[in-house]
Write a protein that holds these residues in place. Structure first.
Motif, short mmCIF file in Angstrom:
data_model
loop_
_atom_site.label_atom_id
_atom_site.label_comp_id
_atom_site.label_asym_id
_atom_site.label_seq_id
_atom_site.Cartn_x
_atom_site.Cartn_y
_atom_site.Cartn_z
N LYS A 23 0.88 -1.11 -0.12
CA LYS A 23 0.00 0.06 0.07
C LYS A 23 0.86 1.11 -0.05
O LYS A 23 1.94 1.38 0.52
CB LYS A 23 -0.96 0.11 1.21
CG LYS A 23 -1.77 -1.01 1.17
CD LYS A 23 -3.07 -0.98 1.94
CE LYS A 23 -3.91 -2.10 1.84
NZ LYS A 23 -5.15 -1.89 1.44
N ARG A 39 -5.86 3.87 3.13
CA ARG A 39 -6.57 2.80 3.33
C ARG A 39 -6.02 1.58 3.97
O ARG A 39 -5.27 0.71 3.36
CB ARG A 39 -7.16 2.33 2.22
CG ARG A 39 -8.07 3.63 1.38
CD ARG A 39 -8.39 3.01 -0.11
NE ARG A 39 -9.18 4.11 -0.65
CZ ARG A 39 -8.55 5.19 -0.99
NH1 ARG A 39 -7.11 5.02 -1.55
NH2 ARG A 39 -9.15 5.92 -1.91
N TYR A 40 -6.27 1.41 5.38
CA TYR A 40 -5.46 0.34 5.94
C TYR A 40 -6.43 -0.84 5.96
O TYR A 40 -7.51 -0.95 5.49
CB TYR A 40 -5.64 0.73 7.33
CG TYR A 40 -4.65 1.60 7.83
CD1 TYR A 40 -3.20 1.20 8.18
CD2 TYR A 40 -5.00 2.97 8.23
CE1 TYR A 40 -2.22 2.14 8.47
CE2 TYR A 40 -3.98 3.89 8.74
CZ TYR A 40 -2.74 3.46 8.68
OH TYR A 40 -1.62 4.72 9.13
N SER A 41 -5.76 -2.20 5.72
CA SER A 41 -6.20 -3.39 5.32
C SER A 41 -6.95 -3.80 6.72
O SER A 41 -7.85 -4.80 6.79
CB SER A 41 -5.27 -4.21 4.77
OG SER A 41 -4.09 -4.50 5.24
#
Length: 90
Positions: A26, A44-46
């Motif tokens: 990312k 956008r963190y997973s």
């Protein structure tokens, strides 16, 4: 082609530059505002446990007397994440 401005989650500054990639691939960004408390961030963190809002809720739930497993179940994160975050806050 539309350019979307990127804002820092802490100071809402638009003085942002790319700062490499995370281990998951990312894009990582860096805030160039000197007064900002946060130097790098990912849009956008997973994993939900990395979000600042979730970390704040962990502290709030601990103050209100919620247990570690209860907090983990409600926030849909690992109990280990809850324990590590509470260790950092104390």
């Amino acid at each position: 082609m539309v350019l979307e401005p990127i804002y820092c989650p802490s100071c809402t500054s638009t003085n942002i530059v790319k700062h490499g990639k995370s281990t998951q691939g990312k894009q990582r960004y860096k805030c160039r505002n000197l007064d900002c408390s946060r130097s790098t961030f990912i849009l956008r963190y997973s994993y939900l446990g990395y979000l600042p809002e979730v970390k704040q809720r962990i502290s709030e739930m601990a103050i209100n007397g919620s247990g570690i497993r209860d907090t983990a179940r409600v926030l849909k994160i690992s109990p280990t994440t809850v324990i590590e975050e509470l260790k950092k806050r104390s």
